[in-house]
Enzyme design. Structure first.
Site, short mmCIF file in Angstrom:
data_model
loop_
_atom_site.label_atom_id
_atom_site.label_comp_id
_atom_site.label_asym_id
_atom_site.label_seq_id
_atom_site.Cartn_x
_atom_site.Cartn_y
_atom_site.Cartn_z
N LYS A 153 0.64 -1.28 0.31
CA LYS A 153 -0.19 -0.10 0.20
C LYS A 153 1.31 1.23 -0.15
CE LYS A 153 -3.96 1.99 2.41
NZ LYS A 153 -4.69 1.45 3.88
N SER A 169 -9.92 1.66 2.30
CA SER A 169 -9.08 2.12 1.46
C SER A 169 -7.92 1.81 1.08
CB SER A 169 -8.21 3.70 2.64
OG SER A 169 -7.00 2.56 3.53
N SER A 210 -9.75 -0.36 7.15
CA SER A 210 -9.44 0.19 5.05
C SER A 210 -8.88 -1.66 4.98
CB SER A 210 -8.18 0.85 5.20
OG SER A 210 -9.13 2.03 5.09
N1 GLN Z 1 -13.21 4.22 5.71
C1 GLN Z 1 -12.65 4.48 6.92
C2 GLN Z 1 -12.11 5.98 7.07
O1 GLN Z 1 -12.41 7.05 5.91
C3 GLN Z 1 -11.52 4.01 7.68
C4 GLN Z 1 -10.20 4.13 7.25
C5 GLN Z 1 -9.16 3.53 7.55
O2 GLN Z 1 -9.21 2.63 8.22
N2 GLN Z 1 -8.04 4.39 6.76
O3 GLN Z 1 -11.36 6.38 7.88
#
Ligand code: GLN
Length: 482
Positions: free
Chosen positions: A72, A147, A171
């Site tokens: 990532k 994400s 994410s």
């Molecule tokens: N979708 C969640 C957010 O937008 C989680 C993001 C993540 O785990 N990095 O904060």
């Protein structure tokens, strides 16, 4: 079977028998990336040429030398761009490796590329990337989740055998669920965060995307461990997580929190989970329903804490050091203002503003402090549950993968995609998502298995037993439907 369809433990077997070479494996993956990337758009930086060069030199050592991986793009890699999918870091090249990258490198693994994500890991669909929108390999008109959508899609599309991601509120687990792969968020503190671009430091964890649970345990063995450079990392001794891979779940106590099966959960997702729970019962596990009613406050709590920490962490992107600098700035103040206005996307700005607001004097007690108090209540309720249960099972996401564009203009809708995962981060627990079936459109449904702190073995065991019994990968494959 194609080389790129094999798991890492299968690749290792074939290297051992000399049926395959490191070069052949990497060539196969690079061909696959070249074939599928146009459709899937998972990579921000491809490292296929360098990858092939190292593959030619690499000798197999009986372990993981020469095995390809994808990373990532918020995990720092020495000499290679780390963009966080942001214009702000479009040209940022880190001068050092994150600890997890050192560990991957010391095994001799080959990094084939940096993978797409929502900008600074804020989002649930990978649509908030500054560079591109990654597509879901099961249906290219849908999102891969987020994400870490690039990591999930790259593994699902067989462009890498496994990948690293990060999980602050879901994410890893949510995109794993949308893409029909295995995603693990370890206990807070099990894996070093050194060199991982911080979003919300009290919630962030690095974790794994793999094709199956055995590979998950193998990769966790590599990345887990105390690190002097991350004071929140914890020494749990030298564990071999592959030892947890047993098929027997007789007597395993599974808690099923009823709040995760009610309103807002798609009917087909719920049915899939109910079938999975039935299966566990047949396999001899003991199932009990219970109430985790504090979870209804988890999403609000998460977005207050995550935004507060993000507003502070993202202060370093100031247009002065290593970041994008506006060409239109004439004074120091303008450098800050214009660089940040031009360098950050809308979602990141929304969070900085929200986070600054909940931390400002006069609102701190009402929002931030209150959220921290609720955080303790969430932990307490989980602690209580784990006095009775070995693991807790919920859906990973309330829906299957949604259409590109369906939620990107509605932040509240997007935030709701994390309703099942955020409480796990708030409490610092480990959680894994494994596929447990497909819906009537043929899209994968994910099951989340949550464990107590540093009890990764229990969730791996529960996941492995179910996977061996149901064999999802033998039955379903991504179709790259247009
Ligand atoms: N979708 C969640 C957010 O937008 C989680 C993001 C993540 O785990 N990095 O904060």
């Amino acid at each position: 079977m194609e080389i790129t369809e094999l798991t890492v433990h299968e690749l290792k077997e074939k290297l051992k028998n000399k049926e395959l070479t490191i070069e052949k494996i990497n060539k196969a993956y690079i061909d696959r990336i070249n074939e599928k990337e146009e459709d899937v758009q998972a990579f921000i930086t491809k490292l296929t040429e360098q990858g092939l060069e190292s593959a030619k030199k690499q000798e197999w050592n009986g372990e993981l030398a020469g095995i390809p991986i994808g990373i990532k793009d918020n995990i720092c890699t020495n000499g290679i761009k780390t963009t966080c999918a942001s214009k702000m870091l479009e040209n940022f090249v880190s001068p050092y490796d994150a600890t997890v990258i050192e560990k991957i490198n010391s095994q001799g693994m080959i990094n084939l590329g940096k993978l797409n994500m929502d900008e600074f890991a804020m989002g649930g669909s990978t649509e908030y990337s500054y560079f591109k929108k990654t597509k879901n390999p099961w249906d290219l008109s849908r999102v891969p989740g987020g994400s870490s959508g690039g990591s999930a899609a790259a593994v699902a599309a067989n462009m890498v055998p496994w990948a690293l991601g990060t999980d602050t509120g879901g994410s890893i687990r949510q995109p794993a669920s949308f893409c029909g792969v295995v995603g693990l968020k370890p206990t807070y503190g099990l894996v070093s965060r050194f060199g991982v671009v911080a979003f919300a430091s009290s919630l962030d964890q690095v974790g794994t995307f793999t094709k199956d649970v055995e590979d998950c345990a193998i990769l966790l063995n590599v990345i887990a461990g105390k690190d002097e450079k991350d004071t929140t990392s914890v020494d749990v001794g030298n564990k071999d997580y592959t030892k947890a891979l047993q098929k027997d779940v007789k007597g395993l106590k599974i808690g099923v929190p009823k709040e995760f099966y009610g309103e807002g959960i798609n009917l087909e997702v719920k049915e899939s989970l109910e079938k999975a729970i039935e299966k566990y019962k047949e396999m001899g596990a003991e199932i009990e329903e219970f109430s985790l009613d504090i979870a209804k406050y988890a999403l609000a709590t998460y977005y207050i804490i995550a935004c507060a920490e993000a507003s502070s962490n993202l202060g370093r992107f100031d247009g002065i050091r290593y970041t994008y600098r506006s060409k239109n700035a004439k004074t120091l103040k303008e450098i800050y203002k214009k660089s940040r206005s031009e360098g950050f996307g809308a979602e990141v700005k929304r969070r900085i503003i929200l986070g600054t607001y909940v931390l400002s004097s006069g609102y701190y007690d009402a929002y931030y402090k209150k959220a921290q108090q609720v955080r303790t209540l969430v932990m307490n309720q989980f602690n209580k549950a784990f006095e009775k249960y070995d693991v807790i099972i919920t859906p990973t996401s309330p829906t299957v993968a949604f259409k590109i564009g369906e939620k990107s203009n509605n932040p509240m809708e997007m935030y709701l995609a994390d309703i099942c995962t955020v409480s796990v981060n708030i409490a610092g627990l480990p959680g894994i998502s494994i596929p447990c079936g497909v819906d009537s459109q043929g899209l994968p449904v994910g099951m989340q298995i949550i464990g107590n702190r540093f009890e990764e073995e229990k969730i791996l065991k529960a996941a492995y037993a179910y996977e061996q019994e149901t064999k999802f990968r033998e039955k379903y494959k991504p179709q790259f439907r247009e």
